[in-house]
Structure formats: C-alpha cells, structure tokens
Design an enzyme around this catalytic site. Structure first.
Site, PDB file in Angstrom:
ATOM      1  N   ARG A   1       0.812  -1.239   0.000  1.00 53.60           N
ATOM      2  CA  ARG A   1       0.000   0.000   0.000  1.00 53.60           C
ATOM      3  C   ARG A   1       0.834   1.273   0.000  1.00 53.60           C
ATOM      4  O   ARG A   1       0.369   2.344   0.376  1.00 53.60           O
ATOM      5  CB  ARG A   1      -0.968   0.026   1.186  1.00 53.60           C
ATOM      6  CG  ARG A   1      -1.987  -1.090   1.129  1.00 53.60           C
ATOM      7  CD  ARG A   1      -3.333  -0.622   1.642  1.00 53.60           C
ATOM      8  NE  ARG A   1      -4.326  -1.641   1.394  1.00 53.60           N
ATOM      9  CZ  ARG A   1      -4.666  -2.570   2.278  1.00 53.60           C
ATOM     10  NH1 ARG A   1      -4.089  -2.598   3.458  1.00 53.60           N
ATOM     11  NH2 ARG A   1      -5.578  -3.450   1.971  1.00 53.60           N
TER      12      ARG A   1
ATOM     13  N   LYS B   1       4.236  11.609 -11.407  1.00 51.44           N
ATOM     14  CA  LYS B   1       3.429  10.787 -12.323  1.00 51.44           C
ATOM     15  C   LYS B   1       4.095   9.434 -12.438  1.00 51.44           C
ATOM     16  O   LYS B   1       5.278   9.345 -12.786  1.00 51.44           O
ATOM     17  CB  LYS B   1       3.346  11.434 -13.700  1.00 51.44           C
ATOM     18  CG  LYS B   1       2.277  12.480 -13.804  1.00 51.44           C
ATOM     19  CD  LYS B   1       2.036  12.856 -15.259  1.00 51.44           C
ATOM     20  CE  LYS B   1       0.978  13.920 -15.375  1.00 51.44           C
ATOM     21  NZ  LYS B   1       0.814  14.397 -16.747  1.00 51.44           N
TER      22      LYS B   1
ATOM     23  N   LYS C   1       8.739  23.307 -13.795  1.00 50.15           N
ATOM     24  CA  LYS C   1       7.942  22.139 -13.370  1.00 50.15           C
ATOM     25  C   LYS C   1       7.533  22.273 -11.900  1.00 50.15           C
ATOM     26  O   LYS C   1       6.410  21.936 -11.525  1.00 50.15           O
ATOM     27  CB  LYS C   1       8.758  20.871 -13.599  1.00 50.15           C
ATOM     28  CG  LYS C   1       8.012  19.610 -13.262  1.00 50.15           C
ATOM     29  CD  LYS C   1       7.581  18.816 -14.458  1.00 50.15           C
ATOM     30  CE  LYS C   1       6.661  17.677 -14.069  1.00 50.15           C
ATOM     31  NZ  LYS C   1       6.866  16.474 -14.811  1.00 50.15           N
TER      32      LYS C   1
ATOM     33  N   ARG D   1      -1.223  21.934 -15.073  1.00 49.55           N
ATOM     34  CA  ARG D   1      -0.264  20.849 -15.321  1.00 49.55           C
ATOM     35  C   ARG D   1      -0.466  20.215 -16.699  1.00 49.55           C
ATOM     36  O   ARG D   1       0.477  19.704 -17.297  1.00 49.55           O
ATOM     37  CB  ARG D   1      -0.345  19.785 -14.218  1.00 49.55           C
ATOM     38  CG  ARG D   1       0.719  18.723 -14.392  1.00 49.55           C
ATOM     39  CD  ARG D   1       0.953  17.886 -13.161  1.00 49.55           C
ATOM     40  NE  ARG D   1       2.011  16.926 -13.427  1.00 49.55           N
ATOM     41  CZ  ARG D   1       2.558  16.140 -12.530  1.00 49.55           C
ATOM     42  NH1 ARG D   1       2.161  16.209 -11.279  1.00 49.55           N
ATOM     43  NH2 ARG D   1       3.510  15.296 -12.852  1.00 49.55           N
TER      44      ARG D   1
ATOM     45  N   ASN E   1       1.586  18.706 -21.315  1.00 52.22           N
ATOM     46  CA  ASN E   1       1.267  17.673 -22.304  1.00 52.22           C
ATOM     47  C   ASN E   1       1.229  18.236 -23.726  1.00 52.22           C
ATOM     48  O   ASN E   1       0.747  17.560 -24.640  1.00 52.22           O
ATOM     49  CB  ASN E   1      -0.093  17.034 -21.978  1.00 52.22           C
ATOM     50  CG  ASN E   1      -0.068  16.325 -20.650  1.00 52.22           C
ATOM     51  OD1 ASN E   1       0.932  15.728 -20.277  1.00 52.22           O
ATOM     52  ND2 ASN E   1      -1.156  16.417 -19.903  1.00 52.22           N
TER      53      ASN E   1
ATOM     54  N   HIS F   1       1.308  10.407 -28.185  1.00 52.94           N
ATOM     55  CA  HIS F   1       0.883   9.120 -27.629  1.00 52.94           C
ATOM     56  C   HIS F   1       0.267   8.233 -28.700  1.00 52.94           C
ATOM     57  O   HIS F   1       0.468   7.016 -28.696  1.00 52.94           O
ATOM     58  CB  HIS F   1      -0.104   9.339 -26.476  1.00 52.94           C
ATOM     59  CG  HIS F   1       0.559   9.902 -25.248  1.00 52.94           C
ATOM     60  ND1 HIS F   1      -0.135  10.360 -24.162  1.00 52.94           N
ATOM     61  CD2 HIS F   1       1.871  10.070 -24.934  1.00 52.94           C
ATOM     62  CE1 HIS F   1       0.720  10.794 -23.230  1.00 52.94           C
ATOM     63  NE2 HIS F   1       1.930  10.634 -23.694  1.00 52.94           N
TER      64      HIS F   1
ATOM     65  N   HIS G   1      10.267   8.477 -26.737  1.00 53.70           N
ATOM     66  CA  HIS G   1       9.135   9.329 -26.346  1.00 53.70           C
ATOM     67  C   HIS G   1       9.358  10.798 -26.755  1.00 53.70           C
ATOM     68  O   HIS G   1       8.487  11.427 -27.351  1.00 53.70           O
ATOM     69  CB  HIS G   1       8.905   9.211 -24.836  1.00 53.70           C
ATOM     70  CG  HIS G   1       7.856  10.128 -24.326  1.00 53.70           C
ATOM     71  ND1 HIS G   1       6.538  10.074 -24.751  1.00 53.70           N
ATOM     72  CD2 HIS G   1       7.916  11.164 -23.447  1.00 53.70           C
ATOM     73  CE1 HIS G   1       5.850  11.023 -24.151  1.00 53.70           C
ATOM     74  NE2 HIS G   1       6.658  11.703 -23.353  1.00 53.70           N
TER      75      HIS G   1
HETATM   76  N1  GLY Z   1       5.416  14.986 -17.927  1.00 56.31           N
HETATM   77  C1  GLY Z   1       4.304  15.779 -17.708  1.00 56.31           C
HETATM   78  C2  GLY Z   1       3.915  15.899 -16.272  1.00 56.31           C
HETATM   79  O1  GLY Z   1       4.652  15.483 -15.404  1.00 56.31           O
HETATM   80  O2  GLY Z   1       2.870  16.406 -15.974  1.00 56.31           O
END
Ligand code: GLY
Length: 349
Positions: A111, A133, A213, A227, A231, A238, A251
């Site tokens: 968990r 992420k 970031k 955020r 993208n 993708h 990528h």
């Molecule tokens: N790579 C995009 C993000 O972390 O939101």
C-alpha cells in the site's frame, strides 16, 4: 543547486538536487530498480555513494515496450522475495520508463513505500522524474494505468548524461523546448542562441525546466488545470507511439513530432504565426529531432485520441501554444478541424 517542490499536502514536499549527490544512507532495506544499460554504465558510481542495511538490485528490460503490468509484477515479485517491508525504499535509477515503473511499484507495494528518483536521461531529469506521475502503458494507450505518487527526493546528476547517445539526448531536448514554448519566451530565445551540448548551458536549462515544473506541480499536482500544459504535443505523440508499438520513436522524438502537429492546429486557430512555427521546428531540427510522421489512416488516428486520459465524455483536450511563451487549453475544437489538421500535417511533409 536545490529546487523545492511544494505540494498542497505538506508531507509530500521534497527537494530536487542538481549535482548534489554525495552520499545516501538508509537504515532500512533498499532496492535499486534499473535496466541493464544504465547498470552497466553507472551502477558502480552510484553504489560508491550508497549505504543501506541491505541492498538489492532489480534489473528490468530497457525500453518503452516493457513499460507494462508484466514488468510491474516482475518488480513486485523481487520485492516480496527479498522481503522488503514498509520501511524500505525503492530507488529508480534510469530514464523515464524506469522512473515511472519504480514509482508505480512503490505506490502499490504494501500500500505504498518510499521511493527516490535518480534519473539518468535528460528527458527524465528535466521533466519525468519530478512531479509524481507514475504508471505503465497497456494496449489501449500510454500511461493509462498509474498513480500520482511523489518521490521523497530527486537527484539529477549531469555526470550520468555524458554517456547518452545523441538520440536520447535530443529526446530530452524536445521536452525542454516544450516547456520554453508554452511557458517562457525568453528561455525559448535563449535556447535558439545557446547550444545544450555545452555543459554550463545544459545545467542552466535543466535548472530552468525544473523550476518551471516545480511551479506547475505546486499549483496543480493532480493535473486538473495548468499541469496539462506539460502535455503540449503529447496527445499526438501518444497516438504515434502506440501506432508504432513504442519501437520506432523515443518518447521525446514522438513529442517533437506531436508539437509540430499541435502547431498546425494552433495556426488554424490564430494562436501561432507561420514564423513562430518555423522557429520551433528549426530549433527541434537543430537537434536532429524528427518533425513529421505519415498518418496512414486519419480516422483511426482521430479515434485513438479518444483513449487519451485527458479526453472526457469524448471531448478532446488540446494544449496549444499561444505565440511563444504562452498556451491555451482547448476542449472545444470541432472534429472537422482536427481531421483537417491531420490531413494538413500529412500534406505538409
Ligand atoms: N510529464 C508531464 C507531467 O509530469 O505532468
């Protein structure tokens, strides 16, 4: 250099260290998750800096095509075999694939246990390792299974980037360009004039991206707003990655193509002018990044957008640059315009 990541829930806060990794000490069990390439090149260097009660190395296959639940099961099996417990820590030592999978494994093992990111690719240092992420791909698309799960710390060492192949390096540059185009015009102009092959410039760019970031993630950890701007290019990328079975492009390469495709849509909406589009393309191409992709079946390509996590009720969300240094998040674009954009992208090659 240190950059703090402040998340709403204070206990989730952590620091990104740039070239500060001297020693790491744990009084619990640690498992390093890595791949054969990274371990061959850099594991010894890392081990010299690491002390723990017990240390295990779990090696997973390299490449986006292995970022799946099967590999997660493999990692979890090793963790159970070595009897890691709730006090144990995982270390992601590799690029985005290793980082995403290690984070996801950490989020579900017993968990949730701690994990640390030590990214060894440029792409991962400037973007993927920061922000929590984590996840894997499945046959429907990219990163469709996963969790937001923040690391306890991130250590970016530029020393590890010295062995990157040109393609890997450039793939990271694509994400740097992404941040500059959408968030910082001055940074974009600086990138046009300064080569990232120079170590001092590279360090500056890494710091700048992590600062961007940090701000974005601090405002919107779970991607309900700003955020999503990170993208830019990814909705297209993708689909390209999925169509080519994650084998033809790295990528970041797919993201470079995706940004150019998004720019074609941005022109139609009056958000970018021809000269700005040209400048973005030229910057990408100066690092030998691909900027075009032949779409075989435009209808299938469009349908694949609907599997994107960001599409809600079949409403597609596009991140578009607004001149240089700005952005718009649009979910009101008509299907006809998207299909028209995909045709244009094909004819412009
Ligand atoms: N790579 C995009 C993000 O972390 O939101």
């Amino acid at each position: 250099m240190k950059i703090d990541i402040d998340i709403d829930e204070k206990k989730k806060n952590y620091t990104v260290f740039i070239n500060e990794l001297r020693s790491l000490n744990f009084d619990s069990k640690v498992a390093i998750i890595t791949n054969p390439k990274v371990s061959g090149l850099h594991l010894e260097t890392l081990l010299e800096k690491l002390e723990s009660k017990e240390l295990y190395i779990v090696t997973v296959p390299d490449g986006e095509e292995h970022k799946n639940l099967q590999t997660i099961n493999f990692i979890l099996d090793r963790l159970y075999e070595h009897q890691l417990d709730r006090r144990s820590t995982l270390i992601a030592f590799g690029g985005g694939v290793v980082g995403d999978m290690t984070g996801f494994a950490a989020s579900i093992f017993l968990r949730g246990i701690d994990f640390i990111q030590i990214p060894t690719t440029l792409l991962s240092q400037v973007d993927a390792s920061v922000g929590g992420k984590t996840g894997v791909n499945n046959r429907f698309g990219k990163n469709l299974i996963g969790a937001f799960y923040q690391p306890k710390a991130v250590y970016c060492e530029t020393e590890f980037l010295k062995t990157l192949q040109d393609r890997e390096f450039s793939a990271g540059v694509a994400e740097i360009v992404k941040m500059a185009v959408t968030f910082d015009r001055e940074f974009f102009e600086w990138l046009e004039k300064n080569s990232l092959k120079d170590e001092a410039n590279l360090q500056k760019a890494i710091k700048k991206c992590i600062e961007i970031k940090a701000k974005v993630v601090s405002l919107d950890e779970k991607e309900s707003g700003i955020r999503a701007v990170l993208n830019y290019g990814h909705t297209f990328a993708h689909v390209i990655e999925n169509e080519t079975n994650y084998k033809r492009y790295l990528h970041g390469e797919a993201v470079a193509i995706g940004m150019v495709m998004a720019n074609t849509l941005a022109i139609s909406l009056g958000l970018l002018d021809e000269n700005e589009v040209k400048r973005i393309k030229e910057l990408l191409e100066s690092y030998s990044l691909p900027t075009s992709y032949k779409i075989d079946n435009i209808t299938n390509f469009y349908e694949a957008f609907l599997h994107d996590k960001k599409s809600i009720n079949k409403k597609l969300k596009f991140i578009l640059p607004k001149h240089l240094g700005g952005y718009e998040i649009r979910d009101d674009i008509k299907k006809e315009l998207i299909l028209d954009t995909l045709s244009k992208v094909n004819s412009e090659q």
